[in-house]
Design an enzyme around this catalytic site. Structure first.
Site, PDB file in Angstrom:
ATOM      1  N   GLY A   1      39.178  38.476  35.201  1.00 27.14           N
ATOM      2  CA  GLY A   1      39.850  38.932  36.406  1.00 27.14           C
ATOM      3  C   GLY A   1      40.062  37.763  37.345  1.00 27.14           C
ATOM      4  N   LEU A   2      40.795  38.004  38.408  1.00 23.40           N
ATOM      5  CA  LEU A   2      41.086  36.956  39.386  1.00 23.40           C
ATOM      6  C   LEU A   2      39.822  36.472  40.083  1.00 23.40           C
ATOM      7  CD1 LEU A   2      44.227  38.557  41.057  1.00 23.40           C
ATOM      8  CD2 LEU A   2      44.230  36.471  39.661  1.00 23.40           C
TER       9      LEU A   2
ATOM     10  N   SER B   1      37.407  38.821  42.282  1.00 18.13           N
ATOM     11  CA  SER B   1      37.496  40.216  41.822  1.00 18.13           C
ATOM     12  C   SER B   1      36.117  40.846  41.623  1.00 18.13           C
ATOM     13  CB  SER B   1      38.303  40.309  40.523  1.00 18.13           C
ATOM     14  OG  SER B   1      37.705  39.536  39.499  1.00 18.13           O
ATOM     15  N   GLY B   2      35.069  40.023  41.591  1.00 18.02           N
ATOM     16  CA  GLY B   2      33.713  40.562  41.457  1.00 18.02           C
ATOM     17  C   GLY B   2      33.097  40.385  40.086  1.00 18.02           C
TER      18      GLY B   2
ATOM     19  N   SER C   1      39.354  33.202  32.880  1.00 16.19           N
ATOM     20  CA  SER C   1      40.049  33.190  31.577  1.00 16.19           C
ATOM     21  C   SER C   1      41.441  33.817  31.699  1.00 16.19           C
ATOM     22  CB  SER C   1      39.217  33.905  30.507  1.00 16.19           C
ATOM     23  OG  SER C   1      38.685  35.131  30.940  1.00 16.19           O
TER      24      SER C   1
END
Length: 207
Positions: A37-38, A41-42, A111
């Protein structure tokens, strides 16, 4: 004798203790949970919550965090496209070793490119690569900006930053998607339980 990459005259040595033996010892099945995720984003927060929840269930897990790995194994790599690909390749190979050891390996890193994530998936037996997509809108991640990186990227002080001037390719067929809609956001523990429910359903929490 084999030639693999730049290594020549090498032989794979097998041991009488294999993955099944290690899984029986640990009473779990080795796999890779790949959280993507960005930035913001956690991912790392979820990885830690998941690791803690598994630990409380008596299951052995280990986190490969993108930033942490760059403190050691991948400290020689930059954030250029070719180095980012190599960063992910190395983490994929290490994650494969953890899974082979019977450990639940939690890989947490942006990624951004599908082909790199799919290359890591191809390293493992079918089903043992579990892709978890933290589907959080860019504006939400940027408003959080826990490391101040978005601010630097917007100011032009960081080049090639994912989501700003470099793309993020969302998973198409991930095993688990954790989506944030508007202000509604699952807690890290709730997200961890979603992943654990998947592991239980697929039989990874027993040998």
């Amino acid at each position: 004798m084999s030639t693999i990459g730049k290594s020549t005259n090498i032989v794979w040595h097998k041991c009488t203790v294999d993955k099944l033996d290690r899984q029986e010892l640990l009473q779990q099945k080795g796999c890779v949970i790949w959280i993507t995720g960005l930035s913001g984003s956690g991912k790392s927060t979820l990885a830690c919550a998941l690791s803690r929840a598994l630990h409380l269930r008596g299951k052995l897990a280990y986190i490969l965090d993108g930033d942490n790995i760059r403190h050691g194994l991948n400290s020689d790599l930059s954030f250029k496209a070719e180095d980012r690909a190599e960063n992910i390749r190395r983490i994929g190979e290490v994650a494969k070793l953890f899974a082979d050891a019977g450990i639940i390996c939690i890989a947490s890193l942006i990624s951004p490119y599908r082909k790199d994530r799919e290359a890591c998936r191809s390293l493992l037996p079918e089903g043992d690569f579990i892709e978890v997509f933290l589907d959080v809108p860019l504006q939400v991640c940027e408003s959080r900006d826990p490391k101040g990186l978005y601010k630097l990227a917007r100011a032009g002080k960081i080049k090639g930053f994912t989501g700003i001037d470099d793309p993020y390719e969302s998973p198409i067929n991930c095993e688990i998607a954790l989506q944030q809609k508007g202000k509604d956001c699952l807690s890290p523990s709730d997200m961890a339980e979603t992943v654990i429910s998947y592991l239980e359903e697929k039989g990874y929490l027993q040998a």
